[in-house]
Design a protein around this motif. Structure first.
Motif, mmCIF file in Angstrom:
data_model
loop_
_atom_site.group_PDB
_atom_site.id
_atom_site.type_symbol
_atom_site.label_atom_id
_atom_site.label_comp_id
_atom_site.label_asym_id
_atom_site.label_seq_id
_atom_site.Cartn_x
_atom_site.Cartn_y
_atom_site.Cartn_z
ATOM 1 N N GLU A 337 0.841 -1.195 0.000
ATOM 2 C CA GLU A 337 0.000 0.000 0.000
ATOM 3 C C GLU A 337 0.875 1.243 0.000
ATOM 4 N N PRO A 338 0.581 2.223 -0.856
ATOM 5 C CA PRO A 338 1.354 3.472 -0.851
ATOM 6 C C PRO A 338 1.346 4.112 0.525
ATOM 7 N N GLY A 339 2.481 4.624 0.935
ATOM 8 C CA GLY A 339 2.590 5.290 2.232
ATOM 9 C C GLY A 339 3.140 4.408 3.329
ATOM 10 N N THR A 340 3.384 3.120 3.040
ATOM 11 C CA THR A 340 3.924 2.219 4.060
ATOM 12 C C THR A 340 5.139 1.488 3.521
ATOM 13 N N GLY A 341 6.095 1.206 4.401
ATOM 14 C CA GLY A 341 7.282 0.458 4.011
ATOM 15 C C GLY A 341 8.174 1.239 3.052
ATOM 16 N N VAL A 342 9.152 0.555 2.451
ATOM 17 C CA VAL A 342 10.014 1.150 1.427
ATOM 18 C C VAL A 342 10.065 0.213 0.237
#
Length: 382
Positions: A337-342
């Protein structure tokens, strides 16, 4: 050997194979040099394993290296034919700064890639012209300009150095305490492991040094200050522009996508690389974490996705065509999901390989396109 966890202590122990006498022990904890030493009982146990295997004609191959780091400063003859252990221990102290920099959290990556860490100066052609003229005036073909252990510019002769010394010499200069000028004996692990050369360094600006590899001449007094001022005093502004390149590698204003948190570009034939985790200022994660992520991703990519391809020296037309086709892979840490992790993406096209560390905002479906665009933008530089 090391302890579990990211903050564990790593020990590098060097023993004389014939006698088991400890030559040195260097330690690092959390990326910083540590005073903690291995107990003598542990050292004795390690030597006991070696001696036990030797008596049974068993070779502990996984514990052997080419020793290029210590060869650089001591020479191969002193390591393979130890005449005086105490003298060797004293001589090996010259390698401590270099060894400690390998054990710590270095900003360089040449130790892993075996490629020379480079930077791209804003006025590279002007610096290259001055470097060539200075080399001719100094009477040597091996000259480079180094900022914080990274090569800014170099003569053709310098670039022809073998891979171990080409990587180690700038790293050595970056690891040493600041000094106006040096006359340093070095051995070339690939080109001259038994006969020393002189490594002359001249500081132009803080962390920016001129390096010359030469024989008995010229004397250091011939270069400093007359010859140095003649060639480099008129170039103070272009030289100052090199100072920020240490951590950034790329000139200020070079167009990079704002999602890029770090990048590693390698030229596989020239054995040179650009490596930065500070392309666009401060963001999370920290620079240390970014370096760790890119180093781990490089190891994964090299061993699994883009391993070296053994084959005949001459390739068929089909093989050449296949080599020109881009290959890519990506890794998402956290959720997609965009906005989480790299996000981490690798792209190889021809002789160049690009690894990118991207922010959580970067959508996975656009990773390959972003990497392709970035590689095309960086290709003229390396």
């Amino acid at each position: 050997m090391g302890e579990e966890g990211t903050g564990g202590t790593v020990h590098l122990l060097c023993l004389a194979a014939s006698s088991g006498v400890p030559l040195f022990c260097r330690s690092s904890r959390g990326g910083a040099p540590a005073r903690q030493q291995l107990p003598f009982s542990v050292i004795g146990s390690l030597n006991g394993v070696h001696m036990f295997g030797q008596n049974l004609e068993v070779q502990l191959s996984s514990a052997r290296t080419e020793n290029t780091t210590v060869v650089l400063l001591v020479g191969l003859e002193e390591l393979t034919n130890i005449r005086n252990v105490e003298r060797l221990k004293k001589d090996l102290r010259a390698s401590y700064c270099l060894i400690d920099s390998f054990l710590g959290n270095s900003e360089l990556i040449g130790d892993l890639t075996q490629c020379v860490d480079c930077v791209i100066p804003p006025e590279g052609s002007l610096l290259q012209e001055a470097l060539s003229g200075f080399a001719e005036a100094a009477g040597t073909t091996f000259v480079s300009l180094v900022v914080s252990g990274r090569v800014v510019a170099a003569t053709e002769g310098w670039w022809r150095l073998g891979t171990p010394e080409a990587v180690l010499l700038p790293w050595l200069v970056g690891s040493l305490p600041p000094q106006t000028a040096r006359d340093y004996p070095v051995y070339l692990p690939h080109g001259s492991p038994t006969v020393p050369h002189r490594l002359l360094t001249l500081t132009l600006l803080p962390s920016l040094e001129l390096c010359l590899l030469c024989g008995p001449s010229p004397p250091l007094s011939q270069l400093y200050p007359q010859l140095l001022e003649r060639w480099w005093q008129p170039l103070l502004d272009p030289l100052r522009a090199c100072l920020p390149l240490g951590p950034r590698a790329l000139p200020s204003g070079f167009p990079l996508h704002t999602d890029i948190l770090g990048l590693l570009l390698l030229h596989l034939e020239l054995k040179r690389c650009l490596f930065t985790v500070e392309p666009l200022g401060d963001k999370e994660p920290s620079p240390e974490q970014r370096r760790r992520l890119l180093r781990n991703f490089y190891t994964l990519v090299t061993s699994t996705h883009f391993p070296p391809e053994p084959g005949p020296p001459e390739k068929t037309e089909d093989e050449v065509y296949q080599a020109q086709l881009p290959r890519a892979c990506y890794l998402v840490l956290g959720t997609e999901e965009p906005g989480t992790g790299v996000r981490l993406v690798a792209l190889q096209l021809g002789l160049r390989r690009l690894l990118l560390l991207l922010s959580p905002q970067s959508p996975t479906h656009g990773l390959r396109s972003l990497a392709t665009h970035t590689l095309h933008a960086l290709t003229p530089l390396l």
